[in-house]
Design a protein around this motif. Structure first.
Motif, PDB file in Angstrom:
ATOM      1  N   GLN A 110      34.368   7.059  -2.282  1.00  0.00           N
ATOM      2  CA  GLN A 110      34.356   5.902  -0.404  1.00  0.00           C
ATOM      3  C   GLN A 110      33.722   7.124  -0.278  1.00  0.00           C
ATOM      4  O   GLN A 110      33.026   6.809   0.919  1.00  0.00           O
ATOM      5  CB  GLN A 110      35.384   5.318  -0.221  1.00  0.00           C
ATOM      6  CG  GLN A 110      36.322   6.311   0.047  1.00  0.00           C
ATOM      7  CD  GLN A 110      37.862   5.625   0.784  1.00  0.00           C
ATOM      8  OE1 GLN A 110      37.469   4.601   0.762  1.00  0.00           O
ATOM      9  NE2 GLN A 110      38.904   6.465   0.583  1.00  0.00           N
ATOM     10  N   HIS A 111      33.329   8.466  -0.334  1.00  0.00           N
ATOM     11  CA  HIS A 111      33.165   9.237   0.370  1.00  0.00           C
ATOM     12  C   HIS A 111      31.982   9.361   0.046  1.00  0.00           C
ATOM     13  O   HIS A 111      30.832   9.808   0.818  1.00  0.00           O
ATOM     14  CB  HIS A 111      33.777  10.700   0.415  1.00  0.00           C
ATOM     15  CG  HIS A 111      36.178  10.891   0.664  1.00  0.00           C
ATOM     16  ND1 HIS A 111      35.737  10.229   2.083  1.00  0.00           N
ATOM     17  CD2 HIS A 111      36.728  10.485   0.268  1.00  0.00           C
ATOM     18  CE1 HIS A 111      37.172  10.049   2.064  1.00  0.00           C
ATOM     19  NE2 HIS A 111      37.798  10.270   0.860  1.00  0.00           N
ATOM     20  N   SER A 112      31.871   9.770  -1.186  1.00  0.00           N
ATOM     21  CA  SER A 112      31.050   9.813  -1.640  1.00  0.00           C
ATOM     22  C   SER A 112      30.295   9.738  -3.059  1.00  0.00           C
ATOM     23  O   SER A 112      31.077  10.308  -3.858  1.00  0.00           O
ATOM     24  CB  SER A 112      29.767  11.498  -1.479  1.00  0.00           C
ATOM     25  OG  SER A 112      28.828  11.780  -1.806  1.00  0.00           O
ATOM     26  N   PRO A 113      29.221   8.905  -3.424  1.00  0.00           N
ATOM     27  CA  PRO A 113      29.468   8.607  -5.345  1.00  0.00           C
ATOM     28  C   PRO A 113      29.313  10.178  -5.996  1.00  0.00           C
ATOM     29  O   PRO A 113      29.810  10.115  -7.118  1.00  0.00           O
ATOM     30  CB  PRO A 113      28.175   7.519  -5.087  1.00  0.00           C
ATOM     31  CG  PRO A 113      28.004   7.175  -4.127  1.00  0.00           C
ATOM     32  CD  PRO A 113      28.301   8.290  -2.659  1.00  0.00           C
ATOM     33  N   GLY A 114      28.699  10.239  -4.932  1.00  0.00           N
ATOM     34  CA  GLY A 114      28.393  12.382  -6.300  1.00  0.00           C
ATOM     35  C   GLY A 114      29.321  12.560  -6.332  1.00  0.00           C
ATOM     36  O   GLY A 114      29.763  13.719  -7.217  1.00  0.00           O
ATOM     37  N   LEU A 115      31.127  12.707  -5.828  1.00  0.00           N
ATOM     38  CA  LEU A 115      31.703  13.365  -5.861  1.00  0.00           C
ATOM     39  C   LEU A 115      32.433  12.759  -6.831  1.00  0.00           C
ATOM     40  O   LEU A 115      33.377  13.217  -7.667  1.00  0.00           O
ATOM     41  CB  LEU A 115      32.773  13.156  -4.202  1.00  0.00           C
ATOM     42  CG  LEU A 115      31.699  13.945  -3.264  1.00  0.00           C
ATOM     43  CD1 LEU A 115      33.249  13.879  -2.494  1.00  0.00           C
ATOM     44  CD2 LEU A 115      32.090  15.415  -3.617  1.00  0.00           C
ATOM     45  N   LEU A 116      32.137  11.731  -7.607  1.00  0.00           N
ATOM     46  CA  LEU A 116      32.643  11.311  -8.624  1.00  0.00           C
ATOM     47  C   LEU A 116      32.867  11.898  -9.922  1.00  0.00           C
ATOM     48  O   LEU A 116      32.946  11.679 -11.305  1.00  0.00           O
ATOM     49  CB  LEU A 116      32.707   9.273  -8.692  1.00  0.00           C
ATOM     50  CG  LEU A 116      33.003   8.554  -8.299  1.00  0.00           C
ATOM     51  CD1 LEU A 116      32.749   7.220  -8.547  1.00  0.00           C
ATOM     52  CD2 LEU A 116      34.818   8.904  -8.794  1.00  0.00           C
ATOM     53  N   LEU A 117      30.583  12.949  -9.747  1.00  0.00           N
ATOM     54  CA  LEU A 117      31.107  12.342 -11.754  1.00  0.00           C
ATOM     55  C   LEU A 117      31.495  13.703 -12.329  1.00  0.00           C
ATOM     56  O   LEU A 117      31.061  13.469 -13.253  1.00  0.00           O
ATOM     57  CB  LEU A 117      29.132  14.177 -10.846  1.00  0.00           C
ATOM     58  CG  LEU A 117      28.168  12.808 -10.430  1.00  0.00           C
ATOM     59  CD1 LEU A 117      26.282  13.894  -9.574  1.00  0.00           C
ATOM     60  CD2 LEU A 117      27.589  11.783 -11.139  1.00  0.00           C
ATOM     61  N   PRO A 118      31.882  14.897 -11.214  1.00  0.00           N
ATOM     62  CA  PRO A 118      33.197  15.394 -12.550  1.00  0.00           C
ATOM     63  C   PRO A 118      33.522  14.597 -13.313  1.00  0.00           C
ATOM     64  O   PRO A 118      33.713  14.918 -14.762  1.00  0.00           O
ATOM     65  CB  PRO A 118      33.533  16.635 -11.766  1.00  0.00           C
ATOM     66  CG  PRO A 118      32.879  16.873 -10.616  1.00  0.00           C
ATOM     67  CD  PRO A 118      31.937  15.494 -10.485  1.00  0.00           C
ATOM     68  N   MET A 119      34.824  13.713 -12.319  1.00  0.00           N
ATOM     69  CA  MET A 119      35.608  12.783 -13.649  1.00  0.00           C
ATOM     70  C   MET A 119      34.933  11.590 -14.655  1.00  0.00           C
ATOM     71  O   MET A 119      35.400  11.779 -15.016  1.00  0.00           O
ATOM     72  CB  MET A 119      35.913  11.626 -12.395  1.00  0.00           C
ATOM     73  CG  MET A 119      37.162  10.831 -12.680  1.00  0.00           C
ATOM     74  SD  MET A 119      37.665  10.164 -10.541  1.00  0.00           S
ATOM     75  CE  MET A 119      38.139   8.379 -12.120  1.00  0.00           C
ATOM     76  N   LEU A 120      33.662  11.788 -14.294  1.00  0.00           N
ATOM     77  CA  LEU A 120      33.100  10.803 -14.950  1.00  0.00           C
ATOM     78  C   LEU A 120      32.674  11.182 -16.231  1.00  0.00           C
ATOM     79  O   LEU A 120      32.501  10.867 -16.978  1.00  0.00           O
ATOM     80  CB  LEU A 120      31.897   9.967 -13.779  1.00  0.00           C
ATOM     81  CG  LEU A 120      32.394   9.210 -12.799  1.00  0.00           C
ATOM     82  CD1 LEU A 120      31.254   8.203 -12.737  1.00  0.00           C
ATOM     83  CD2 LEU A 120      33.599   7.478 -13.514  1.00  0.00           C
ATOM     84  N   PHE A 121      32.251  13.138 -15.921  1.00  0.00           N
ATOM     85  CA  PHE A 121      32.085  13.183 -17.074  1.00  0.00           C
ATOM     86  C   PHE A 121      32.321  13.853 -17.752  1.00  0.00           C
ATOM     87  O   PHE A 121      32.637  13.711 -19.207  1.00  0.00           O
ATOM     88  CB  PHE A 121      31.195  14.826 -15.843  1.00  0.00           C
ATOM     89  CG  PHE A 121      28.950  14.883 -15.357  1.00  0.00           C
ATOM     90  CD1 PHE A 121      28.729  13.832 -15.904  1.00  0.00           C
ATOM     91  CD2 PHE A 121      29.473  15.464 -14.909  1.00  0.00           C
ATOM     92  CE1 PHE A 121      27.039  13.371 -15.497  1.00  0.00           C
ATOM     93  CE2 PHE A 121      28.069  15.402 -14.090  1.00  0.00           C
ATOM     94  CZ  PHE A 121      27.246  14.685 -14.196  1.00  0.00           C
ATOM     95  N   GLU A 122      34.080  13.869 -17.620  1.00  0.00           N
ATOM     96  CA  GLU A 122      34.950  14.834 -18.514  1.00  0.00           C
ATOM     97  C   GLU A 122      35.399  13.606 -19.144  1.00  0.00           C
ATOM     98  O   GLU A 122      34.631  13.446 -20.373  1.00  0.00           O
ATOM     99  CB  GLU A 122      36.050  15.021 -17.415  1.00  0.00           C
ATOM    100  CG  GLU A 122      37.356  14.945 -18.639  1.00  0.00           C
ATOM    101  CD  GLU A 122      38.596  15.490 -18.007  1.00  0.00           C
ATOM    102  OE1 GLU A 122      39.132  16.301 -18.464  1.00  0.00           O
ATOM    103  OE2 GLU A 122      38.220  14.843 -16.749  1.00  0.00           O
ATOM    104  N   SER A 123      34.918  11.939 -18.929  1.00  0.00           N
ATOM    105  CA  SER A 123      35.764  10.777 -19.713  1.00  0.00           C
ATOM    106  C   SER A 123      34.582  10.859 -20.322  1.00  0.00           C
ATOM    107  O   SER A 123      34.873  10.567 -21.747  1.00  0.00           O
ATOM    108  CB  SER A 123      35.503   9.402 -18.462  1.00  0.00           C
ATOM    109  OG  SER A 123      36.733   9.780 -17.633  1.00  0.00           O
ATOM    110  N   ILE A 124      33.405  11.240 -19.921  1.00  0.00           N
ATOM    111  CA  ILE A 124      32.170  10.634 -21.116  1.00  0.00           C
ATOM    112  C   ILE A 124      32.043  11.292 -21.913  1.00  0.00           C
ATOM    113  O   ILE A 124      32.157  11.345 -23.562  1.00  0.00           O
ATOM    114  CB  ILE A 124      30.902  10.575 -20.082  1.00  0.00           C
ATOM    115  CG1 ILE A 124      30.608   9.263 -19.723  1.00  0.00           C
ATOM    116  CG2 ILE A 124      29.631  10.146 -21.437  1.00  0.00           C
ATOM    117  CD1 ILE A 124      30.626   7.696 -19.854  1.00  0.00           C
TER     118      ILE A 124
END
Length: 335
Positions: A110-124
């Protein structure tokens, strides 16, 4: 609020008035599958608490209270009423993990979609490449992946990992939709909801509950594929009905009832009835298609589809009483 849908009856179908929005949902929603509960639910709840604690997730602010409000083992019990204790524990752990992951993604995105990337990269990286985790949440996912590989066949585990990656990618779509001013219509909302439902990763576990693997012909049968889509849609839209009050107060966008409210400029109560009609049609199509294809399926295929039906049944009985959605009982049935 005036609306083009004022003709919608905000009471029971027979004209009997109802008191709350939850009563209104119960009066209109048609769930043809009987209530069932796994006898090992209490043990699964204790197992979830121990698993989350073991990976340090309940040490993080708000997680323990969220788990108390969402009761993941109860949802697992309602969905997977007939599975053995070991498989029920995996289902319950996975539901708990997805609740934690989803809430974390929503808070960050909710602050910025880009801030999600590290979390998503780790999961993938964990799911696709077997990379070692870097965070407690990643370590929990890696352990969940290990449990699935140990319980399932290699093909089932591969399907689980692929469908879990789809769920992870979907959360980025959700964050983008929440961050921009475009008001999503119902069709846009359902497209994103299908990605973030998080139901399909459990289908390989439904398969693992059967005595043998599904044949490729059954797994890829167009009717079975369609049944999977219908089950996932109904299963995620049903909680949307009961969570609409909570989501509206929090400024949420990805909710079927709220999408109908925006699109039709109507009251929340009328929007909920419109969403119920959409769900009823989906459940009816599921029933009719299952009855049509059932004679062609093996006992394993039938059990697999019955596992999909368990998601529809379970999400309804869980949503209507879970503390996370208790606000729905405080809103009157008529605005």
């Amino acid at each position: 609020m005036s609306t083009a849908h004022e003709e919608i009856a905000l009471g029971a179908p027979g004209g009997t008035p109802v008191a709350s929005l939850r009563d209104l949902i119960d009066a209109h929603l048609r769930i043809p599958f009987p209530f069932l509960r796994n006898p090992h639910e209490t043990e699964a709840a204790a197992g979830v608490d121990a698993w989350l604690r073991g990976w340090g997730l309940t040490d993080e602010p708000g997680v323990a209270s969220m788990i108390t409000r969402t009761r993941p083992a109860e949802l697992a019990s309602y969905i997977s009423a007939g599975v053995d204790p070991g498989l029920l524990q995996i289902v319950a752990d996975q539901i708990a993990y997805q609740f934690v992951f989803d809430d974390r993604a929503e808070d960050i995105g909710q602050h910025s979609p880009g801030l999600l990337l590290p979390m998503l990269f780790e999961s993938i990286a964990i799911l696709r490449d077997g990379r070692p985790p870097r965070t407690p949440l990643g370590a929990a996912l890696a352990d969940l992946h290990r449990q699935v590989r140990e319980r399932c066949t290699p093909a089932q585990a591969a399907r689980w990992a692929w469908q879990s990656r789809e769920y992870v990618h979907g959360l980025l779509y959700e964050a983008v939709a929440q961050a921009q001013p475009y008001l999503l219509r119902a069709g846009d909302c359902t497209a994103i909801r299908s990605l973030i439902a998080g139901v399909e990763p459990f289908y390989p576990l439904c398969e693992a509950a059967q005595p043998e693997e599904l044949s490729a012909a059954e797994l890829h049968h167009p009717a079975v594929q369609r049944l999977g889509r219908l089950s996932a849609d109904a299963a995620v839209w049903i909680p949307d009905l009961f969570s609409a009050v909570k989501e509206q107060r929090a400024g949420g966008m990805i909710n079927l009832a709220l999408a109908h409210q925006r699109e039709n400029r109507c009251s929340l109560q009328a929007a909920v009835v419109l969403a119920v009609r959409q769900i009823n049609g989906t459940v009816e199509e599921f029933q009719e298609l299952f009855a049509e294809v059932e004679p062609e399926l093996s006992a394993t295929g039938i059990g697999y589809v019955e596992g999909m039906a368990g998601w529809i049944r379970g999400c309804y009985h869980w949503s209507r009483t879970v503390p996370r959605y208790a606000d729905v009982a405080t809103v009157p049935a008529v605005s």
